[in-house]
Scaffold this motif. Structure first.
Motif, PDB file in Angstrom:
ATOM      1  N   ASN A 125       1.870   7.578   1.272  1.00 27.38           N
ATOM      2  CA  ASN A 125       0.952   8.464   1.534  1.00 27.38           C
ATOM      3  C   ASN A 125      -0.507   8.601   0.545  1.00 27.38           C
ATOM      4  OD1 ASN A 125       2.123   8.937   4.035  1.00 27.38           O
ATOM      5  ND2 ASN A 125       2.960  11.002   3.314  1.00 27.38           N
ATOM      6  N   ILE A 126       0.075   8.661  -0.973  1.00 24.75           N
ATOM      7  CA  ILE A 126      -0.843   8.659  -1.998  1.00 24.75           C
ATOM      8  C   ILE A 126      -1.706   7.470  -1.968  1.00 24.75           C
ATOM      9  CG2 ILE A 126      -1.150   8.698  -4.444  1.00 24.75           C
ATOM     10  CD1 ILE A 126       1.263  10.638  -4.396  1.00 24.75           C
ATOM     11  N   ALA A 127      -1.063   6.293  -1.835  1.00 22.61           N
ATOM     12  CA  ALA A 127      -1.810   5.031  -1.769  1.00 22.61           C
ATOM     13  C   ALA A 127      -2.891   5.058  -0.816  1.00 22.61           C
ATOM     14  CB  ALA A 127      -0.828   3.834  -1.774  1.00 22.61           C
ATOM     15  N   ASP A 128      -2.382   5.350   0.606  1.00 17.19           N
ATOM     16  CA  ASP A 128      -3.348   5.422   1.613  1.00 17.19           C
ATOM     17  C   ASP A 128      -4.506   6.384   1.336  1.00 17.19           C
ATOM     18  OD1 ASP A 128      -1.663   3.606   2.923  1.00 17.19           O
ATOM     19  OD2 ASP A 128      -0.720   5.081   4.195  1.00 17.19           O
ATOM     20  N   ALA A 129      -4.274   7.584   0.926  1.00 13.77           N
ATOM     21  CA  ALA A 129      -5.267   8.554   0.456  1.00 13.77           C
ATOM     22  C   ALA A 129      -6.346   7.947  -0.448  1.00 13.77           C
ATOM     23  CB  ALA A 129      -4.636   9.858   0.110  1.00 13.77           C
ATOM     24  N   LEU A 130      -5.689   7.177  -1.330  1.00 17.29           N
ATOM     25  CA  LEU A 130      -6.643   6.841  -2.350  1.00 17.29           C
ATOM     26  C   LEU A 130      -7.243   5.478  -1.859  1.00 17.29           C
ATOM     27  CD1 LEU A 130      -4.206   7.088  -5.568  1.00 17.29           C
ATOM     28  CD2 LEU A 130      -6.464   8.366  -5.076  1.00 17.29           C
ATOM     29  N   GLU A 131      -6.901   5.064  -0.709  1.00 13.76           N
ATOM     30  CA  GLU A 131      -7.360   3.684  -0.099  1.00 13.76           C
ATOM     31  C   GLU A 131      -7.368   2.506  -1.025  1.00 13.76           C
ATOM     32  OE1 GLU A 131     -11.545   4.677   0.682  1.00 13.76           O
ATOM     33  OE2 GLU A 131     -10.905   6.030   2.530  1.00 13.76           O
ATOM     34  N   ILE A 132      -5.946   2.432  -1.513  1.00  9.29           N
ATOM     35  CA  ILE A 132      -5.501   1.566  -2.267  1.00  9.29           C
ATOM     36  C   ILE A 132      -4.298   0.904  -1.995  1.00  9.29           C
ATOM     37  CG2 ILE A 132      -4.598   2.868  -4.037  1.00  9.29           C
ATOM     38  CD1 ILE A 132      -5.752   1.238  -5.995  1.00  9.29           C
ATOM     39  N   ASP A 133      -4.025  -0.248  -1.972  1.00  9.68           N
ATOM     40  CA  ASP A 133      -2.766  -1.388  -1.857  1.00  9.68           C
ATOM     41  C   ASP A 133      -1.677  -0.575  -2.592  1.00  9.68           C
ATOM     42  OD1 ASP A 133      -1.321  -3.562  -0.302  1.00  9.68           O
ATOM     43  OD2 ASP A 133      -0.773  -3.900  -2.370  1.00  9.68           O
ATOM     44  N   PRO A 134      -0.596  -0.175  -2.223  1.00 13.48           N
ATOM     45  CA  PRO A 134       0.423   0.534  -2.895  1.00 13.48           C
ATOM     46  C   PRO A 134       0.791  -0.523  -4.143  1.00 13.48           C
ATOM     47  CG  PRO A 134       1.106   0.616  -0.664  1.00 13.48           C
ATOM     48  CD  PRO A 134      -0.349  -0.214  -0.584  1.00 13.48           C
ATOM     49  N   ALA A 135       0.865  -1.717  -3.962  1.00 12.39           N
ATOM     50  CA  ALA A 135       1.113  -2.843  -4.855  1.00 12.39           C
ATOM     51  C   ALA A 135       0.299  -2.605  -6.260  1.00 12.39           C
ATOM     52  CB  ALA A 135       1.254  -4.230  -4.436  1.00 12.39           C
ATOM     53  N   THR A 136      -1.180  -2.227  -5.852  1.00 13.07           N
ATOM     54  CA  THR A 136      -1.952  -2.171  -6.883  1.00 13.07           C
ATOM     55  C   THR A 136      -1.595  -0.992  -7.894  1.00 13.07           C
ATOM     56  OG1 THR A 136      -3.734  -3.048  -5.655  1.00 13.07           O
ATOM     57  CG2 THR A 136      -4.432  -1.819  -7.410  1.00 13.07           C
ATOM     58  N   LEU A 137      -1.122   0.019  -7.286  1.00  9.60           N
ATOM     59  CA  LEU A 137      -0.800   1.115  -8.017  1.00  9.60           C
ATOM     60  C   LEU A 137       0.224   0.805  -9.030  1.00  9.60           C
ATOM     61  CD1 LEU A 137      -0.633   4.234  -5.634  1.00  9.60           C
ATOM     62  CD2 LEU A 137      -2.456   3.711  -7.340  1.00  9.60           C
ATOM     63  N   LEU A 138       1.423  -0.201  -8.532  1.00  9.69           N
ATOM     64  CA  LEU A 138       2.260  -0.381  -9.337  1.00  9.69           C
ATOM     65  C   LEU A 138       1.996  -1.519 -10.516  1.00  9.69           C
ATOM     66  CD1 LEU A 138       5.176  -0.608  -6.660  1.00  9.69           C
ATOM     67  CD2 LEU A 138       4.660   0.976  -8.236  1.00  9.69           C
ATOM     68  N   SER A 139       0.946  -2.403  -9.957  1.00  9.97           N
ATOM     69  CA  SER A 139       0.612  -3.651 -10.987  1.00  9.97           C
ATOM     70  C   SER A 139      -0.540  -3.023 -11.926  1.00  9.97           C
ATOM     71  CB  SER A 139       0.259  -4.502 -10.189  1.00  9.97           C
ATOM     72  OG  SER A 139      -0.833  -4.527  -9.464  1.00  9.97           O
ATOM     73  N   ALA A 140      -1.113  -2.027 -11.649  1.00  5.75           N
ATOM     74  CA  ALA A 140      -2.420  -1.700 -12.459  1.00  5.75           C
ATOM     75  C   ALA A 140      -2.115  -1.486 -14.054  1.00  5.75           C
ATOM     76  CB  ALA A 140      -2.956  -0.241 -11.951  1.00  5.75           C
ATOM     77  N   PRO A 141      -1.026  -0.743 -14.221  1.00  7.30           N
ATOM     78  CA  PRO A 141      -0.800  -0.750 -15.854  1.00  7.30           C
ATOM     79  C   PRO A 141      -0.623  -1.908 -16.583  1.00  7.30           C
ATOM     80  CG  PRO A 141       0.693   1.004 -14.667  1.00  7.30           C
ATOM     81  CD  PRO A 141      -0.085  -0.156 -13.634  1.00  7.30           C
ATOM     82  N   ALA A 142      -0.335  -2.905 -15.993  1.00  7.51           N
ATOM     83  CA  ALA A 142      -0.122  -4.412 -16.609  1.00  7.51           C
ATOM     84  C   ALA A 142      -1.468  -4.948 -16.551  1.00  7.51           C
ATOM     85  CB  ALA A 142       0.682  -5.137 -15.847  1.00  7.51           C
ATOM     86  N   GLN A 143      -2.383  -4.444 -15.495  1.00  8.90           N
ATOM     87  CA  GLN A 143      -3.765  -5.209 -15.428  1.00  8.90           C
ATOM     88  C   GLN A 143      -4.432  -4.495 -16.529  1.00  8.90           C
ATOM     89  OE1 GLN A 143      -5.011  -4.790 -11.606  1.00  8.90           O
ATOM     90  NE2 GLN A 143      -3.510  -6.123 -10.572  1.00  8.90           N
ATOM     91  N   PHE A 144      -4.341  -3.233 -16.767  1.00 10.59           N
ATOM     92  CA  PHE A 144      -5.070  -2.382 -17.742  1.00 10.59           C
ATOM     93  C   PHE A 144      -4.676  -2.857 -19.304  1.00 10.59           C
ATOM     94  CE2 PHE A 144      -5.027   1.599 -14.831  1.00 10.59           C
ATOM     95  CZ  PHE A 144      -6.008   1.053 -14.081  1.00 10.59           C
ATOM     96  N   ASP A 145      -3.551  -3.312 -19.396  1.00  6.76           N
ATOM     97  CA  ASP A 145      -2.978  -3.566 -20.603  1.00  6.76           C
ATOM     98  C   ASP A 145      -3.567  -5.108 -20.947  1.00  6.76           C
ATOM     99  OD1 ASP A 145      -1.475  -1.644 -21.499  1.00  6.76           O
ATOM    100  OD2 ASP A 145       0.506  -2.364 -20.666  1.00  6.76           O
ATOM    101  N   ASN A 146      -3.582  -5.854 -19.965  1.00  2.58           N
ATOM    102  CA  ASN A 146      -4.301  -7.238 -20.213  1.00  2.58           C
ATOM    103  C   ASN A 146      -5.821  -7.286 -20.604  1.00  2.58           C
ATOM    104  OD1 ASN A 146      -1.944  -8.598 -19.747  1.00  2.58           O
ATOM    105  ND2 ASN A 146      -2.406  -8.852 -17.696  1.00  2.58           N
TER     106      ASN A 146
END
Length: 91
Positions: free
Chosen positions: A64-85
């Motif tokens: 529900n949060i991912a949909d409300a943010l209009e973002i793929d749920p996988a992106t919420l999980l992978s974003a920290p690693a992408q930020f680190d990179n």
């Protein structure tokens, strides 16, 4: 099954809360607006985003949060690693 949360999962939940907060702010939403769009309480959003606190929540709430943010749920999980990179590339 031990009900105590592992440190690894605790850290993951804290990072997920930070990521949700980051995307919420990027979208220009208040906690109340995100809560309304995700069909959850503002206090739940607040506790999920609270710094240093690991708040577990259901997959339904996560989606529900991912949909409300209009973002793929996988992106919420992978974003920290992408930020680190990105940070590593800029140093």
């Amino acid at each position: 099954m031990d009900k105590e949360m592992s440190l690894k999962n605790r850290d993951r939940l804290i990072q997920l809360g930070i990521t949700i907060s980051t995307f919420r702010k990027y979208r220009g939403l208040s906690q109340e607006q995100l809560a309304e769009r995700a069909s959850v309480s503002r206090s739940l959003i607040s506790s999920i985003e609270a710094a240093g606190i690991a708040k577990s929540f259901s997959l339904e709430v996560f989606y529900n949060i991912a949909d409300a943010l209009e973002i793929d749920p996988a992106t919420l999980l992978s974003a920290p690693a992408q930020f680190d990179n990105l940070l590593k590339q800029n140093t």
